[in-house]
Design an enzyme around this catalytic site. Structure first.
Site, PDB file in Angstrom:
ATOM      1  CG  HIS A 155      -2.023  -1.026   1.075  1.00 47.46           C
ATOM      2  ND1 HIS A 155      -3.283  -0.717   0.632  1.00 47.46           N
ATOM      3  CD2 HIS A 155      -2.015  -2.368   1.270  1.00 47.46           C
ATOM      4  CE1 HIS A 155      -4.014  -1.818   0.585  1.00 47.46           C
ATOM      5  NE2 HIS A 155      -3.271  -2.832   0.973  1.00 47.46           N
ATOM      6  CG  ASP A 362      -0.010   9.207   0.645  1.00 45.93           C
ATOM      7  OD1 ASP A 362       0.012   8.054   1.084  1.00 45.93           O
ATOM      8  OD2 ASP A 362      -0.703  10.122   1.130  1.00 45.93           O
TER       9      ASP A 362
END
Ligand SMILES: O=P(O)(O)OC[C@H]1O[C@H](O[C@H]2O[C@H](CO)[C@@H](O)[C@H](O)[C@H]2O)[C@H](O)[C@@H](O)[C@@H]1O
Ligand SMILES: O=c1ccn([C@@H]2O[C@H](COP(=O)(O)OP(=O)(O)O)[C@@H](O)[C@H]2O)c(=O)[nH]1
Length: 468
Positions: A155, A362
Site C-alpha cells: 500500500h 504517498d
C-alpha cells in the site's frame, strides 16, 4: 467458491472508531462482500505470547486476532515497520533506522502470524496479505507447506533501487515476495521501481506482468485502490454530514474553507502545506480575513520519535502562522488533532471550496478520492493534489502541484479560489468518473481475479486423496 483470507497488521472492526487508516477502511468494505476471515494483530499487548486467537463478527466481517508482546510491538510495528521500512519506502533514508533487533522482531512476529493463521486456512482458500508489515509472511506460510493461491499488496510506494540497497539484507527481504503468486502496487511508478530492483539486484527477468527470479515466476501488477464512491456520496448527503456541513459553514461566516485531512505523518507534507499556505497569506494580503485552512490531523504512531518531532514542528508552525496573521475575529489555521467519523468527514469535505492534499510521497491517498466523491455536483470544490501521491496518476484533473514549492502551492490556492463554476464542474466530473469507475470493488476484483486465475498446486493431502 473459494474463501478469501485477508491478513494485515491491523484489523479494525467497522465503526469501532472514526479514526481509521485507509487500508482498514478499504478492507472492511471489501471483506463484507465475501465469506472470508480477516486475520491480524488485535492492537493489544500481552505479557507472554500465547497464540490465542480472538474471533469476532461485526457487520458481516469475520475477524481473527492475536495479541502481541510489548517487545514485539516495539521491534516489529514501531521498529522495523515504522522506523525502518516506512521512511525508506517513502524516500526518507535520513529518517530510516537500521537495527538488528528490529529485523529480528519483524521476522519473529511474521513467524507468529504464520504459526497462528495457518491452522485456519483450508486448501482451497485464497490468501491476500497486505502491506510492508508482512512482506515475508507468504514465504513463512509456504515453509509450513501451504500451497494456496497467495497474493500480496503493497500500500506504500516502492522506493528506487539506489535507496532500497541501503537496507541491510534487502535482497533477502525482496526475495520473500517470490513466495506469492501475484504482487500488487498502486501505480506503474512503484511497479517499475520493483522491476528495476529485481533486474539489477537479483538478476531477474521481466516479461510483461511476469517477473522471474530463478525458478519462481510471479505476476507483478499495478492496481490502484479506490473508495466506495456510492457510499461516500450517500455519506455526504446523510443527516450527520449535513449537520456537520452546517456547523462548519456557520463558523466560517462566508469565508471559503481549505481543508486538509491526514494522519499526522511526515510523509503527508503537512509542514510544507502550512508553509505554502503561509506563502499565500504573505503574497496575497487582499485575502487576509477571507480564507480559513482547517487541518484535521489525528496523531499517529506516537511512540516513534520522528512522529513526535513532526507533531512538535506543526504545533509551533501553526502557532507561528496564526500569531503572525490572526486578528481578534479571524484565525487563518484551525489545526485539529482529533479524528472524525467518515460521515462527519464527508460533511467537512463538502463544506470546503478547496481540498489540499500535499504528500511528499504517498502510496495512494484515499482522502483525495473521498474529497472528490463528497462534492456537490452543482457547486464542486477544487482538489489541489501533490504530483507525488499515487492518486495523482488517476486524478489528473486536480490542480497538480509540487508540494516542495510554497510558490506553486500559493498560486494553486489563488487559482482555485477564482476558478469559474464551469471549469470546476468539468474537472470534478472527470475526476469523479475515475473515482466511480476504479472504485474499491474494481480494485478488489482486479486483484483477486488475477489471483483466482493462478493454477493451484494441490496440497499433499489432496494428492493422496486423489490417488485413492
Ligand atoms: O495502521 P497505522 O500505522 O495507523 O497506519 C494507517 C495505514 O497507513 C498506511 O496507509 C496506506 O494505505 C492506503 C490504502 O491503500 C493508501 O491510500 C496510503 O497512501 C498508504 O499510506 C499503511 O500502508 C496501512 O498499512 C496503515 O493501515
Ligand atoms: O479523522 C479522520 C482522518 C482520516 N480518516 C480516514 O483515514 C483514511 C486515510 O487514508 P489515506 O489513504 O488518505 O492515508 P493513510 O492514513 O492510509 O496513509 C481515509 O479513508 C480517511 O477518511 C478518518 O476516517 N477520520
Amino acid at each position: 467458491m473459494s474463501r478469501l483470507i485477508v491478513i494485515s497488521n491491523r484489523v479494525s472492526r467497522p465503526n469501532k472508531s472514526g479514526n481509521q487508516g485507509g487500508l482498514a477502511v478499504a478492507l472492511a468494505q471489501a471483506l463484507r462482500e465475501s465469506r472470508g476471515i480477516w486475520f491480524g494483530w488485535s492492537g493489544e499487548t500481552t505479557d507472554a505470547f500465547t497464540g490465542h486467537i480472538g474471533f469476532a463478527e461485526d457487520q458481516g466481517v469475520k475477524t481473527a486476532t492475536i495479541d502481541l508482546e510489548e517487545q514485539d510491538v516495539d521491534e516489529y510495528y514501531n521498529g522495523y515497520a515504522n522506523k525502518t521500512l516506512w521512511p525508506l519506502f517513502h524516500f526518507r533514508i535520513d529518517l530510516a533506522e537500521y537495527a538488528r533487533d528490529f529485523e529480528g522482531g519483524y521476522n519473529r512476529v511474521n513467524k507468529r502470524f504464520a504459526e497462528t493463521a495457518s491452522p485456519l486456512i483450508e486448501p482451497d482458500d485464497v490468501i491476500w496479505v497486505h502491506d510492508y508489515h508482512l512482506i515475508p509472511l507468504g514465504q513463512m506460510l509456504r515453509d509450513r507447506g501451504l500451497k494456496n493461491r497467495m497474493g500480496f499488496f503493497l500500500h506504500i510506494p516502492w522506493p528506487p533501487t539506489r535507496l532500497l540497497v541501503s537496507l541491510p539484507h534487502h535482497s533477502k527481504l525482496v526475495s520473500t515476495l517470490f513466495a506469492y503468486d501475484v504482487v500488487g502496487f498502486h501505480t506503474e511508478e512503484w511497479l517499475e521501481s520493483f522491476r528495476h530492483y529485481v533486474e539489477r539486484e537479483m538478476g531477474g527477468t521481466v516479461d510483461g506482468d511476469y517477473v522471474t527470479v530463478g525458478d519462481r515466476t510471479i505476476q507483478a501488477i499495478a492496481c490502484p485502490i479506490g473508495i466506495n464512491a456510492q457510499e461516500f456520496k450517500d455519506a455526504a448527503d446523510s443527516e450527520t454530514a449535513q449537520a456537520m456541513f452546517g456547523k462548519v459553514r456557520a463558523s466560517l461566516q462566508d469565508r471559503p474553507l481549505v481543508v486538509g485531512v491526514d494522519r499526522l505523518d511526515y510523509s503527508k507534507g503537512l509542514e510544507e502545506r502550512f508553509n505554502g499556505y503561509a506563502r499565500f497569506l504573505k503574497d496575497h494580503p487582499e485575502h487576509h480575513r477571507k480564507i480559513v485552512l482547517t487541518q484535521i490531523a489525528p496523531p499517529s504512531r506516537g511512540d516513534v520519535e520522528s512522529y513526535q518531532q513532526i507533531r512538535a514542528t506543526l504545533d509551533s508552525l501553526a502557532g507561528r502562522i496564526n500569531g503572525e496573521y490572526s486578528d481578534v475575529d479571524w484565525t487563518p489555521i484551525r489545526y485539529v488533532n482529533q479524528g472524525y467519523p467518515r460521515d462527519e468527514l464527508a460533511g467537512i469535505y463538502r463544506a470546503a471550496k478547496i481540498g489540499l492534499v500535499t504528500p511528499l510521497r504517498d502510496g495512494m491517498n484515499l482522502v483525495a478520492k473521498e474529497y472528490v466523491a463528497a462534492q456537490d455536483p452543482k457547486d464542486p470544490g477544487v482538489l489541489i493534489l501533490s504530483r507525488f501521491a499515487g492518486a495523482a496518476m488517476q486524478l489528473k484533473d486536480a490542480l497538480l502541484i509540487n508540494p516542495y514549492s510554497p510558490e506553486e502551492m500559493s498560486d494553486a490556492i489563488l487559482r482555485a479560489l477564482a476558478m469559474p463554476l464551469d471549469e470546476r464542474q468539468r474537472r470534478w466530473r472527470a475526476m469523479m468518473d475515475s473515482v466511480e469507475k476504479q472504485d474499491i470493488r474494481w480494485w478488489r476484483e482486479v486483484f483477486t481475479s488475477r489471483l483466482m486465475a493462478v493454477e493451484r498446486e494441490p496440497a499433499a493431502a489432496e494428492t493422496e486423496d486423489a490417488a485413492g
